[in-house]
Scaffold this motif. Structure first.
Motif, PDB file in Angstrom:
ATOM      1  N   PHE A 188      44.689  29.939  56.397  1.00  0.00           N
ATOM      2  CA  PHE A 188      45.811  30.575  55.693  1.00  0.00           C
ATOM      3  C   PHE A 188      46.576  29.543  54.860  1.00  0.00           C
ATOM      4  O   PHE A 188      47.025  29.852  53.750  1.00  0.00           O
ATOM      5  N   ALA A 200      50.970  34.217  59.515  1.00  0.00           N
ATOM      6  CA  ALA A 200      49.707  34.934  59.356  1.00  0.00           C
ATOM      7  C   ALA A 200      48.744  34.607  60.490  1.00  0.00           C
ATOM      8  O   ALA A 200      48.049  35.496  60.998  1.00  0.00           O
ATOM      9  N   ALA A 221      47.159  37.359  62.877  1.00  0.00           N
ATOM     10  CA  ALA A 221      45.707  37.534  62.810  1.00  0.00           C
ATOM     11  C   ALA A 221      45.075  37.551  64.205  1.00  0.00           C
ATOM     12  O   ALA A 221      43.995  38.121  64.387  1.00  0.00           O
ATOM     13  N   SER A 251      46.060  44.238  63.334  1.00  0.00           N
ATOM     14  CA  SER A 251      46.723  43.442  62.293  1.00  0.00           C
ATOM     15  C   SER A 251      46.127  43.623  60.897  1.00  0.00           C
ATOM     16  O   SER A 251      46.576  42.977  59.945  1.00  0.00           O
ATOM     17  N   GLN A 252      45.151  44.507  60.764  1.00  0.00           N
ATOM     18  CA  GLN A 252      44.424  44.606  59.494  1.00  0.00           C
ATOM     19  C   GLN A 252      45.337  44.903  58.306  1.00  0.00           C
ATOM     20  O   GLN A 252      45.258  44.233  57.266  1.00  0.00           O
ATOM     21  N   LEU A 296      47.662  42.018  57.422  1.00  0.00           N
ATOM     22  CA  LEU A 296      46.962  40.926  56.741  1.00  0.00           C
ATOM     23  C   LEU A 296      46.542  41.316  55.325  1.00  0.00           C
ATOM     24  O   LEU A 296      46.470  40.454  54.438  1.00  0.00           O
ATOM     25  N   TRP A 334      49.533  40.626  53.399  1.00  0.00           N
ATOM     26  CA  TRP A 334      49.625  39.170  53.227  1.00  0.00           C
ATOM     27  C   TRP A 334      48.734  38.731  52.064  1.00  0.00           C
ATOM     28  O   TRP A 334      49.157  37.933  51.221  1.00  0.00           O
ATOM     29  N   ALA A 335      47.503  39.257  52.027  1.00  0.00           N
ATOM     30  CA  ALA A 335      46.570  38.883  50.958  1.00  0.00           C
ATOM     31  C   ALA A 335      47.102  39.303  49.591  1.00  0.00           C
ATOM     32  O   ALA A 335      46.981  38.555  48.606  1.00  0.00           O
ATOM     33  N   THR A 382      54.781  42.817  54.044  1.00  0.00           N
ATOM     34  CA  THR A 382      54.222  41.848  54.991  1.00  0.00           C
ATOM     35  C   THR A 382      55.234  41.543  56.086  1.00  0.00           C
ATOM     36  O   THR A 382      54.905  41.552  57.275  1.00  0.00           O
ATOM     37  N   PHE A 389      54.488  42.479  59.824  1.00  0.00           N
ATOM     38  CA  PHE A 389      54.420  41.363  60.775  1.00  0.00           C
ATOM     39  C   PHE A 389      55.439  41.568  61.894  1.00  0.00           C
ATOM     40  O   PHE A 389      55.139  41.352  63.057  1.00  0.00           O
TER      41      PHE A 389
END
Length: 152
Positions: A9, A59, A63, A68-69, A72, A75-76, A112, A116
């Motif tokens: 990350f 992250a 993860a 968490s899909q 994340l 996040w991406a 995010t 999170f």
């Protein structure tokens, strides 16, 4: 702590940060009409280094968790918009397009942070300073665009 996951990350954050290095503000930015509340230049790399470490750590924490899909994926998306902003603002000198990018970045940073938080409150809290910083960046982008309409 999963160091390999953290470093992965952090590498994504490093790629985003590299665009800031490749598209430095330079004389063009220095000569723009900016608001008095513009942070001094030295603040930017210090803040970004801190934020990137916090983002990577958050992250990594998330993860490792089931479910968490989507978090994340958010996040991406935020790191993609983060990577895009410097080349558009400093490279292309397209402030309006950069403002659109920072708007999307704000949405994905907020998403995010909230996703999170739902999985790991510490990871969510680690994103709060980033959301504040993107808010300031968006306001600065808007103000500089308004003051320098030739680059809108």
């Amino acid at each position: 702590m999963d160091w390999l996951l953290f470093l992965t990350f952090l590498a994504a954050c490093g790629a985003a940060g590299a665009t800031g290095s490749m598209f430095e503000p330079g004389n063009w930015y220095r000569d723009l009409n900016k608001p008095v509340w513009t942070p001094p230049g030295i603040v930017f790399p210090l803040v970004w280094i801190t934020l990137y470490i916090a983002m990577a750590y958050a992250a990594m924490r998330v993860a490792l968790l089931d479910g968490s899909q989507q978090a994340l994926a958010f996040w991406a998306a935020q790191i993609a918009f983060n990577t895009l902003w410097s080349p558009v603002f400093f490279g292309l000198k397209r402030m309006r397009a950069a403002l659109v990018i920072v708007g999307f970045m704000w949405v994905f940073v907020a998403a995010t942070m909230l996703s999170f938080w739902a999985l790991d409150p510490i990871a969510g809290l680690l994103f709060a300073p980033y959301l504040l910083w993107v808010t300031i960046a968006g306001a600065l982008n808007y103000s500089v665009m308004q003051r320098n309409p030739q680059y809108a």
